[in-house]
Design an enzyme around this catalytic site. Sequence first.
Site, PDB file in Angstrom:
ATOM      1  N   ARG A 105       0.647  -1.125   0.070  1.00  0.00           N
ATOM      2  CA  ARG A 105       0.072   0.132   0.266  1.00  0.00           C
ATOM      3  C   ARG A 105       0.808   1.179   0.011  1.00  0.00           C
ATOM      4  O   ARG A 105       2.314   1.299   0.660  1.00  0.00           O
ATOM      5  CB  ARG A 105      -1.108   0.251   1.222  1.00  0.00           C
ATOM      6  N   GLY A 107      -1.497   4.893   0.649  1.00  0.00           N
ATOM      7  CA  GLY A 107      -1.472   5.099   1.223  1.00  0.00           C
ATOM      8  C   GLY A 107      -2.710   4.517   1.883  1.00  0.00           C
ATOM      9  O   GLY A 107      -3.094   5.566   3.130  1.00  0.00           O
ATOM     10  N   ASP A 110      -7.858   2.403  -0.011  1.00  0.00           N
ATOM     11  CA  ASP A 110      -9.009   0.961  -0.522  1.00  0.00           C
ATOM     12  C   ASP A 110     -10.015   1.368  -0.613  1.00  0.00           C
ATOM     13  O   ASP A 110      -9.422   0.362   1.076  1.00  0.00           O
ATOM     14  CB  ASP A 110      -7.439   0.114  -0.916  1.00  0.00           C
ATOM     15  N   TYR A 473     -12.979   3.520  -6.916  1.00  0.00           N
ATOM     16  CA  TYR A 473     -14.074   3.085  -6.269  1.00  0.00           C
ATOM     17  C   TYR A 473     -14.375   1.715  -5.690  1.00  0.00           C
ATOM     18  O   TYR A 473     -15.288   0.853  -6.750  1.00  0.00           O
ATOM     19  CB  TYR A 473     -15.207   4.178  -6.798  1.00  0.00           C
TER      20      TYR A 473
END
Length: 542
Positions: A105, A107, A110, A473
């Site tokens: 990851r 940030g 997710d 999204y």
Amino acid sequence: MAFSSTSILLLVLVLLSASWATSTSIQENFIQCLDDNSPQVIPISAVCGQNDSSFTSVLNSTAQNLRYLMPSVPKPQFIFTPLNEFQVQATVICAKKLGIHLRFRSGGHDYEGLSYASEIETPFILLDLARLRTVNVNINDNTAWVQAGATVGEVYYRISEKSNTHGFPGGIYSSLGIGGHITGGAYGSMMRKYGLGADNVLDARLVDANGKILDRAAMGEDHFWAIRGGGGASFGIILAWKIKLVPVPETVTVFTVPKTLEQGATKILYRWQQVADKLDDDLFIRVFIQVTIAAQKADRTVTTAYAALFLGGAERLLQVMNQSFPELGLTQKDCIETSWIKSVLYHAGFPSETPPEVLLEGKSLFKNYFKAKSDFVQQPIPETGLEGLWKRLLEEDSPLMLWNPYGGKMANISESAIPFPHRKGNLFKIQYVTSWYEGSKEATTKHFDWIRGVYDYMGAYVPTSPRAAYVNYRDLDLGMNNKSNTSFSQASIWGAKYFKCNFHRLVKVKSKVDPDNFFRHEQSIPAVLDEAERLYRPEPDS
């Protein structure tokens, strides 16, 4: 055969001991492999195991969706936070050598937790890029190299340090990690003027499935195409992006104008749908739709808030609005002239007197349980459709919808220029969100049922072949890969929604650069080229 309580207790202790030993063994073997494959010794503090007191705080530090921090969700065996690119390279080499599943990851935004949790494959380890966050801005050639762990806010701040007439068309929320953000496309309030963040990437550095560090020239144009909008964690670990800076005026104008149902919100929103994609390219007006308390009656109502960025002064903005969207009733008093960097703070939700340095903290203003979905709209939703939507919003505790306008530059870029295909013909994009603060199964079921019901209702007003969705999204309702042997047909169910016809090319690139499917998750691009070539028949040009 009966077991005594003592026997059962001993069995539990044995199983727990075996689990702990396995976790410890994986961690020790991994650290030894890292030391063998790194030019520098790995500091002990860079590896955080489940038994370390700081494990939970490190895991939770950037994770946004509390659904994936629940005790029932499998956690990584340990978290490794590399200090440089070579340690990322060593991580891939060692995970592959030891047969350990890897998640990573930048940030933590997710939506379905795919960057730090795994529903389909355990055990796994987490690579956290939080310490790789250098931003080097070169105003002379209008570029910047930004490491994957930097937040969008940090990137904006570092640009503004060097110039008040340069910017970057990335996301609105300042705590987004730039590494993953661009892999999905990266839209923001300058997208109608300059396109997506991914449309403004010139080069990249990544670690591929063989543990090699590649730039654009070394990876080739197909691989470079795939990482700019093809979704995160399928084609390698992004180390850094070279982004193209765009010009912004010294003075920009922002406004937020709310309209409730009692103030004619339905008719105004219907008109917005007709004009939002056709407005001056310097103007971006998105709409927040929420349930609020009506001022006069203390009853719940629906409020639509029109939040805008205009790349220019208030005088010209008012001229544009009076000509193109007078129904909103924008006045001089509504308009705030400011700098581009302060407009970033405004749209990110910071108080008006907040100094830009807050962007260096990389902190999110939001953390809760949530579920989201998305749609792309190509025909205005009639007022009767909106009225049915309001009825459904008023049934939910804390619903939110964001409508983001398209048109402008977005309509002038080919659907196949990068994997992100949602271009000409789209009026706006909808994001549906429901959030809650209690993690029980009953609460989760209630809110999932609501958002799925609204999504079903809206199916009558959006294209369905395919019913498109935005990959940043993430929505696992659209479909999931198996742990292994996912078919092209199975993955196409969600792949066509995110990428349309570009999905086939993404599978082709994946099968070439990662044929063993080392980089994988619940919605990663599968390496199934042979089946794809048999089944895929591109539509003829019309």
